[in-house]
Design a protein around this motif. Structure first.
Motif, PDB file in Angstrom:
ATOM      1  N   ASP A  87      -3.699   1.136   9.756  1.00 13.01           N
ATOM      2  CA  ASP A  87      -2.972   2.190   9.046  1.00 13.01           C
ATOM      3  C   ASP A  87      -3.006   2.017   7.530  1.00 13.01           C
ATOM      4  O   ASP A  87      -2.743   2.955   6.792  1.00 13.01           O
ATOM      5  N   VAL A  88      -3.360   0.851   7.062  1.00 12.86           N
ATOM      6  CA  VAL A  88      -3.421   0.582   5.628  1.00 12.86           C
ATOM      7  C   VAL A  88      -4.860   0.664   5.099  1.00 12.86           C
ATOM      8  O   VAL A  88      -5.075   0.984   3.935  1.00 12.86           O
ATOM      9  N   LEU A 100      -0.820   4.030  -5.239  1.00 13.23           N
ATOM     10  CA  LEU A 100      -1.059   2.619  -5.528  1.00 13.23           C
ATOM     11  C   LEU A 100      -0.879   2.378  -7.021  1.00 13.23           C
ATOM     12  O   LEU A 100      -1.226   3.233  -7.843  1.00 13.23           O
ATOM     13  N   SER A 112       1.584  -2.066   4.662  1.00 12.30           N
ATOM     14  CA  SER A 112       2.171  -0.760   4.370  1.00 12.30           C
ATOM     15  C   SER A 112       3.519  -0.960   3.687  1.00 12.30           C
ATOM     16  O   SER A 112       4.183  -1.971   3.886  1.00 12.30           O
ATOM     17  N   ALA A 144       0.814  -1.215   0.000  1.00 12.90           N
ATOM     18  CA  ALA A 144       0.000   0.000   0.000  1.00 12.90           C
ATOM     19  C   ALA A 144       0.846   1.263   0.000  1.00 12.90           C
ATOM     20  O   ALA A 144       0.310   2.365   0.039  1.00 12.90           O
ATOM     21  N   ASP A 163      -7.336   2.795   5.333  1.00 11.11           N
ATOM     22  CA  ASP A 163      -7.770   4.042   4.700  1.00 11.11           C
ATOM     23  C   ASP A 163      -7.151   4.239   3.319  1.00 11.11           C
ATOM     24  O   ASP A 163      -7.749   4.870   2.459  1.00 11.11           O
ATOM     25  N   VAL A 164      -5.976   3.700   3.114  1.00 10.79           N
ATOM     26  CA  VAL A 164      -5.295   3.836   1.824  1.00 10.79           C
ATOM     27  C   VAL A 164      -5.957   2.951   0.771  1.00 10.79           C
ATOM     28  O   VAL A 164      -6.215   3.385  -0.346  1.00 10.79           O
ATOM     29  N   GLY A 196       1.321   5.522   2.341  1.00  9.77           N
ATOM     30  CA  GLY A 196       0.112   6.084   2.921  1.00  9.77           C
ATOM     31  C   GLY A 196      -0.706   6.987   2.024  1.00  9.77           C
ATOM     32  O   GLY A 196      -1.665   7.598   2.469  1.00  9.77           O
ATOM     33  N   ASP A 197      -0.386   7.085   0.758  1.00 13.02           N
ATOM     34  CA  ASP A 197      -1.121   7.930  -0.177  1.00 13.02           C
ATOM     35  C   ASP A 197      -1.829   7.026  -1.185  1.00 13.02           C
ATOM     36  O   ASP A 197      -1.171   6.324  -1.956  1.00 13.02           O
ATOM     37  N   PRO A 198      -3.175   7.028  -1.218  1.00  9.75           N
ATOM     38  CA  PRO A 198      -3.887   6.169  -2.164  1.00  9.75           C
ATOM     39  C   PRO A 198      -3.526   6.458  -3.620  1.00  9.75           C
ATOM     40  O   PRO A 198      -3.657   5.582  -4.465  1.00  9.75           O
TER      41      PRO A 198
END
Length: 168
Positions: free
Chosen positions: A47-48, A28, A119, A20, A50-51, A23-25
């Protein structure tokens, strides 16, 4: 045809170990987005989630592998907690007695397309490596979708080069 577009069979499904990133979608890969859109089950830490949740299909079963922080001394530390994304989501098994590898294997053996999101990059995650070995031992097909490791992604976001022009 990509592995996540293959029909999941009654004998065993398929596992995608997905990086992932930091942390910024938006970081990906296209392959990661495709795997998430076709997943039956998503296994990830808080923590993953939301991404990757941004790209998961509605109704996907989401299993959160974060450890329980309950003060109950009789509760098994490291017990994964179930988290459902929306009201139509399904659950896979009883997560109270399984670790992430067992959650992944149970779902895959049930013919599900499982995305195991970590992550950074799955190749740098100790638990993902153990889960990949469990897939090999059980004959469950899997693929690895690389992600940007935090050690590279965070300095890049901050504008800090990891090498200079002299190659040092």
């Amino acid at each position: 045809m990509s592995p996540t577009n293959l029909p999941a069979g009654p004998v065993h499904g398929h596992v995608t170990f997905l990086g992932a990133g930091p942390g910024d979608p938006g970081l990906l890969t296209l392959r990661a987005v495709e795997a998430l859109a076709n997943a039956d089950v998503l296994v990830a830490e808080d923590d993953v989630l939301d991404v990757v949740r941004v790209h998961a299909r509605q109704g996907v079963a989401v299993l959160n592998t974060d450890s329980d922080t309950s003060p109950d001394p009789y509760r098994n530390p490291g017990t994964p907690q179930l988290m459902v994304v929306d009201g139509t989501s399904a659950t896979v098994g009883d997560p109270a007695s399984r670790d992430a590898a067992n959650l992944v294997m149970t779902a895959a053996r049930g013919g599900k397309r499982v995305v195991r999101a970590v992550s950074g990059d799955p190749g740098l995650d100790t638990y993902a490596a153990e889960e990949m070995l469990a897939c090999v031992a059980a004959g469950v097909p899997f693929e690895v979708v690389p992600g940007i490791a935090a050690a590279v992604g965070v300095p890049a976001y901050a504008g800090v080069p990891l090498r200079d022009a002299q190659g040092a």
